[in-house]
Motif scaffolding. Sequence first.
Motif, PDB file in Angstrom:
ATOM      1  N   ILE A 151     -11.448  11.928  -5.389  1.00  6.89           N
ATOM      2  CA  ILE A 151     -10.581  11.003  -6.122  1.00  6.89           C
ATOM      3  C   ILE A 151     -11.435  10.097  -7.003  1.00  6.89           C
ATOM      4  O   ILE A 151     -12.605   9.861  -6.722  1.00  6.89           O
ATOM      5  CB  ILE A 151      -9.681  10.156  -5.211  1.00  6.89           C
ATOM      6  N   ILE A 174      -2.633  14.446  -3.558  1.00  6.89           N
ATOM      7  CA  ILE A 174      -3.868  14.369  -4.340  1.00  6.89           C
ATOM      8  C   ILE A 174      -3.892  15.518  -5.355  1.00  6.89           C
ATOM      9  O   ILE A 174      -3.765  16.679  -4.974  1.00  6.89           O
ATOM     10  CB  ILE A 174      -5.109  14.451  -3.415  1.00  6.89           C
ATOM     11  N   PRO A 176      -7.022   0.976  -2.511  1.00  7.08           N
ATOM     12  CA  PRO A 176      -7.935   0.823  -3.648  1.00  7.08           C
ATOM     13  C   PRO A 176      -9.006  -0.221  -3.323  1.00  7.08           C
ATOM     14  O   PRO A 176      -8.751  -1.174  -2.568  1.00  7.08           O
ATOM     15  CB  PRO A 176      -7.021   0.373  -4.786  1.00  7.08           C
ATOM     16  N   THR A 179       1.594   8.615  -5.669  1.00  9.07           N
ATOM     17  CA  THR A 179       2.753   8.350  -4.813  1.00  9.07           C
ATOM     18  C   THR A 179       3.997   8.166  -5.661  1.00  9.07           C
ATOM     19  O   THR A 179       3.997   7.385  -6.612  1.00  9.07           O
ATOM     20  CB  THR A 179       2.551   7.087  -3.959  1.00  9.07           C
ATOM     21  N   ILE A 190      -5.061   5.796   1.451  1.00  8.15           N
ATOM     22  CA  ILE A 190      -6.271   5.083   1.041  1.00  8.15           C
ATOM     23  C   ILE A 190      -5.881   3.773   0.369  1.00  8.15           C
ATOM     24  O   ILE A 190      -4.783   3.630  -0.175  1.00  8.15           O
ATOM     25  CB  ILE A 190      -7.181   5.898   0.100  1.00  8.15           C
ATOM     26  N   ALA A 233       2.675   4.970  -8.135  1.00  6.31           N
ATOM     27  CA  ALA A 233       1.420   4.474  -7.556  1.00  6.31           C
ATOM     28  C   ALA A 233       0.328   5.520  -7.644  1.00  6.31           C
ATOM     29  O   ALA A 233       0.588   6.734  -7.667  1.00  6.31           O
ATOM     30  CB  ALA A 233       1.624   4.047  -6.105  1.00  6.31           C
ATOM     31  N   THR A 272       3.022  11.320  -1.141  1.00 10.72           N
ATOM     32  CA  THR A 272       1.710  11.063  -1.720  1.00 10.72           C
ATOM     33  C   THR A 272       0.924  12.360  -1.732  1.00 10.72           C
ATOM     34  O   THR A 272       0.821  13.024  -0.691  1.00 10.72           O
ATOM     35  CB  THR A 272       0.953  10.001  -0.908  1.00 10.72           C
ATOM     36  N   SER A 320       0.824  -1.213   0.000  1.00 14.18           N
ATOM     37  CA  SER A 320       0.000   0.000   0.000  1.00 14.18           C
ATOM     38  C   SER A 320       0.852   1.255   0.000  1.00 14.18           C
ATOM     39  O   SER A 320       1.939   1.285   0.574  1.00 14.18           O
ATOM     40  CB  SER A 320      -0.904   0.017   1.237  1.00 14.18           C
ATOM     41  N   GLU A 321       0.326   2.305  -0.610  1.00 18.05           N
ATOM     42  CA  GLU A 321       0.960   3.622  -0.592  1.00 18.05           C
ATOM     43  C   GLU A 321      -0.073   4.634  -0.128  1.00 18.05           C
ATOM     44  O   GLU A 321      -1.261   4.486  -0.407  1.00 18.05           O
ATOM     45  CB  GLU A 321       1.434   4.016  -2.003  1.00 18.05           C
ATOM     46  N   GLY A 322       0.371   5.675   0.538  1.00 16.02           N
ATOM     47  CA  GLY A 322      -0.530   6.748   0.936  1.00 16.02           C
ATOM     48  C   GLY A 322      -1.514   6.316   2.003  1.00 16.02           C
ATOM     49  O   GLY A 322      -1.238   5.395   2.785  1.00 16.02           O
ATOM     50  N   ASN A 362      -3.646   6.076  -6.065  1.00 18.32           N
ATOM     51  CA  ASN A 362      -4.674   5.630  -5.114  1.00 18.32           C
ATOM     52  C   ASN A 362      -4.258   4.373  -4.353  1.00 18.32           C
ATOM     53  O   ASN A 362      -5.059   3.463  -4.153  1.00 18.32           O
ATOM     54  CB  ASN A 362      -6.013   5.411  -5.831  1.00 18.32           C
ATOM     55  N   GLY A 363      -2.984   4.324  -3.979  1.00 19.23           N
ATOM     56  CA  GLY A 363      -2.542   3.286  -3.066  1.00 19.23           C
ATOM     57  C   GLY A 363      -2.034   1.999  -3.674  1.00 19.23           C
ATOM     58  O   GLY A 363      -1.592   1.111  -2.940  1.00 19.23           O
ATOM     59  N   ALA A 416      -4.796  10.162  -5.765  1.00 21.44           N
ATOM     60  CA  ALA A 416      -3.667  10.325  -4.850  1.00 21.44           C
ATOM     61  C   ALA A 416      -2.468   9.659  -5.501  1.00 21.44           C
ATOM     62  O   ALA A 416      -2.496   8.461  -5.785  1.00 21.44           O
ATOM     63  CB  ALA A 416      -3.985   9.682  -3.504  1.00 21.44           C
ATOM     64  N   PRO A 452     -11.694   6.310  -8.722  1.00 24.26           N
ATOM     65  CA  PRO A 452     -11.083   4.979  -8.637  1.00 24.26           C
ATOM     66  C   PRO A 452     -10.303   4.655  -9.918  1.00 24.26           C
ATOM     67  O   PRO A 452     -10.659   5.126 -11.003  1.00 24.26           O
ATOM     68  CB  PRO A 452     -12.286   4.051  -8.453  1.00 24.26           C
ATOM     69  N   ASN A 474     -14.149   5.546  -2.130  1.00 23.65           N
ATOM     70  CA  ASN A 474     -13.122   5.985  -3.081  1.00 23.65           C
ATOM     71  C   ASN A 474     -13.714   6.416  -4.417  1.00 23.65           C
ATOM     72  O   ASN A 474     -13.175   6.115  -5.483  1.00 23.65           O
ATOM     73  CB  ASN A 474     -12.071   4.901  -3.291  1.00 23.65           C
TER      74      ASN A 474
END
Lengths: 445, 445
Positions: B112, B162, A114, B196, A112, B244, B160, A108-110, B246-247, B194, B114, A246
Amino acid sequence: MKKINIFNKESNSPSLEASSRREFFKKTAVYSAGALSAASVISPVSAKADDPAIMNEAPWGQKLGDPVDKNLYGMPSPYEHNNIRRTHPIFSSGDYYASVAMCPIHESEGIITPNGLFFVRDHGGTAHIDPKEWRLMIHGKVKKEIVLTLEDLQRYPSETRIYFMECPANGAPEWRGPQFNNLQFMKGLMSAAAWTGVMLKTILEDVGLDKDAVWMLAEGSDNASNPRTIPVEKALDDVMVVWAQNGEALRAEQGYPVRLIVPGWEGNLNTKWLRRLEFSDKPWHSKEETSKYTMLQKSGKAIRYFWVNEVNSVITSPCPEKPWTHLKKGDMVEIEGIAWSGHGTITGVDISLDGGNNWKKASLKGLVLPKSWTRFSYVIKWDGKPLLLASRATDDFGNIQPTIDEETSAVGVESVYHRNAIVTWEINKKGECNNVQIRKHNKKA
Amino acid sequence: MKKINIFNKESNSPSLEASSRREFFKKTAVYSAGALSAASVISPVSAKADDPAIMNEAPWGQKLGDPVDKNLYGMPSPYEHNNIRRTHPIFSSGDYYASVAMCPIHESEGIITPNGLFFVRDHGGTAHIDPKEWRLMIHGKVKKEIVLTLEDLQRYPSETRIYFMECPANGAPEWRGPQFNNLQFMKGLMSAAAWTGVMLKTILEDVGLDKDAVWMLAEGSDNASNPRTIPVEKALDDVMVVWAQNGEALRAEQGYPVRLIVPGWEGNLNTKWLRRLEFSDKPWHSKEETSKYTMLQKSGKAIRYFWVNEVNSVITSPCPEKPWTHLKKGDMVEIEGIAWSGHGTITGVDISLDGGNNWKKASLKGLVLPKSWTRFSYVIKWDGKPLLLASRATDDFGNIQPTIDEETSAVGVESVYHRNAIVTWEINKKGECNNVQIRKHNKKA
């Protein structure tokens, strides 16, 4: 007076005259590598200048790619096939209907997750609901009992808020000795998302509560129904009735079309496939809050109605799945992780390199929001020697993560819930990363 | 002194004594529907109390749902099959290799998008890259030329952030007369996420720039390569090299494994499948910034290097795809939309109900971040009469959205880019919602 933006269009050609540029040069230290502090020089270069991968034209550049109409709802690259939720027999009833799927938080990054990777906990499998058939009944000690369709619900003004969600069994394998040398199975019963829906308070303004309505029952329409009692105080604070996650509709496994969000509290309170909210002057003592989701203590008594996921943190890079085996002695490297608290906002994270003897302040990076994942960062120059890496978070309610000994001495080891003791990773000389509880247990590494 | 959180566990049983609860009651007006202001009473109830859908046990509750191991990477509910990206022949080269897929922004929530719904613009189709084969070369007027692998790149400290992303052709169908009565095709060439990755500034601290390095070329490794010139000033400000979204890892159609993020600037500058960053004292005048992505004015001259997506907004609910046909006269309803500016942060949005004669201040809701989508909201009681709904955004650089006439008089109608004129929806008596440009054109509604 405000400018009409369109007029900017006439002067939007390059305006990078030498004079203004010289002015700009003065403001930055970036123009000379020599002027930099040692700490900021990462120099991660491993590729060579004559690397065939850069010298030759890439094969994917020699042909047309996929047309855009191939994926009108897109999926991850096939090269990412390993970044998935994972199940494990010890967390399931054997058939995976009443079970969990852990989030790959090591990838995972950040702040949130997915939707395709958001952890799943079902008590009776994932229900599939036709949104036209969905209804929400609100009744009991209210002035006006109502039944809402999805269209009704979506007429209320909406809010979008970012919150983590965590199963209280997150970390359960660690209570009575280590079982996993793997972050996903140790701590992957949590995720985070931006939730969109209506503040429950807004709906309750419409229906009006009786003065003795102090408890709320939330119930799902799936076969498990998962009834749970929630204090009205919380319902009026920040509880949401949501239909989107999301930016798109909830996924079926997250309660499509509508679930409850109870920020910072145990995941099982965030009722999926929501069908009913009842108000009363007494709690319900449902199965899920008597035989389950209670916390057995060493005294033999169990804590009931234990709602808040407490202050917690874990280092996600490195971790057993993401070791430092590619690093050389003297390389700069970022230690990164996630901190969270169901009480409020993360105020700080300390890092130890020596198993908790000495602590240093990590940086919090990106958005720091209440009841959300918060990223922390600490950059070190690794001298190639073994380390015992640990993180310790604090929140704005003055809570601080306990050590394993502190947690055990307070509540024993009979429970499987609310594990928030400090996690320690061992980095060995090869750069491998292991769960220290595993190391102590196996006496090997 | 900070509390050790574990001790809270011993007193975490229900503490909702009558006295504290009475205290709480005093603090809230929610306990009596009569005490509420009329504006907050939405009362959207359309379902009846004896609705069979609530009286009967739901069919999906009478059986087990899907097991959790069915979807280790989850997908939307089958009932959401209509919430997809869409292509259109007027935006494609005919074969959808060099084409666009529009985001369903009428279905979007929050700030955001998806990843499966993020808009796509490919110049030569979607490339599929083995991340092990990916390289990034940084060269030209730098102190130290380097080639990075993905592992190298990911050793830098990550950030990260947005940001929205918008193709400068977003709104193109509106320049020379209306072509769509549909928000997705009118304004769906944008999304938000978001991101990264590494701040480009961090990498440039490592390599060191020559004093006369004032321009940067960004180039992709796909067959179109899409070379674009970016001023170093911007590169050192907020440009990111990201892996990346959104994670999770970037999707292939978003440039997997690595793309450039140039916040607030034209989407085509956010180079996908990034392979090369070159620094120079002169701009490159590439095909994509001479024959394409210039803005032809009424004078016959074209604006080049027109980077910033200007202040803009659109009402997303209602919109042609989301009309008010389900509302009754006197119903309360929320008008909601998205505002954005590539210059900075949205400071306000005004709403008009009468086609721009009178304006009222909308609320900004949720996170308000620079170069991000910002949600605005305005709740009205609809009297069932026709309305002309419009939104007008302002940003912290003092920019304000122009009317169509202001935009046309300034730059003519020869371009297809940078449309940011106010969009107006007509609500008719039936609650249908139409693009006013369509209405004027067809003389029907």
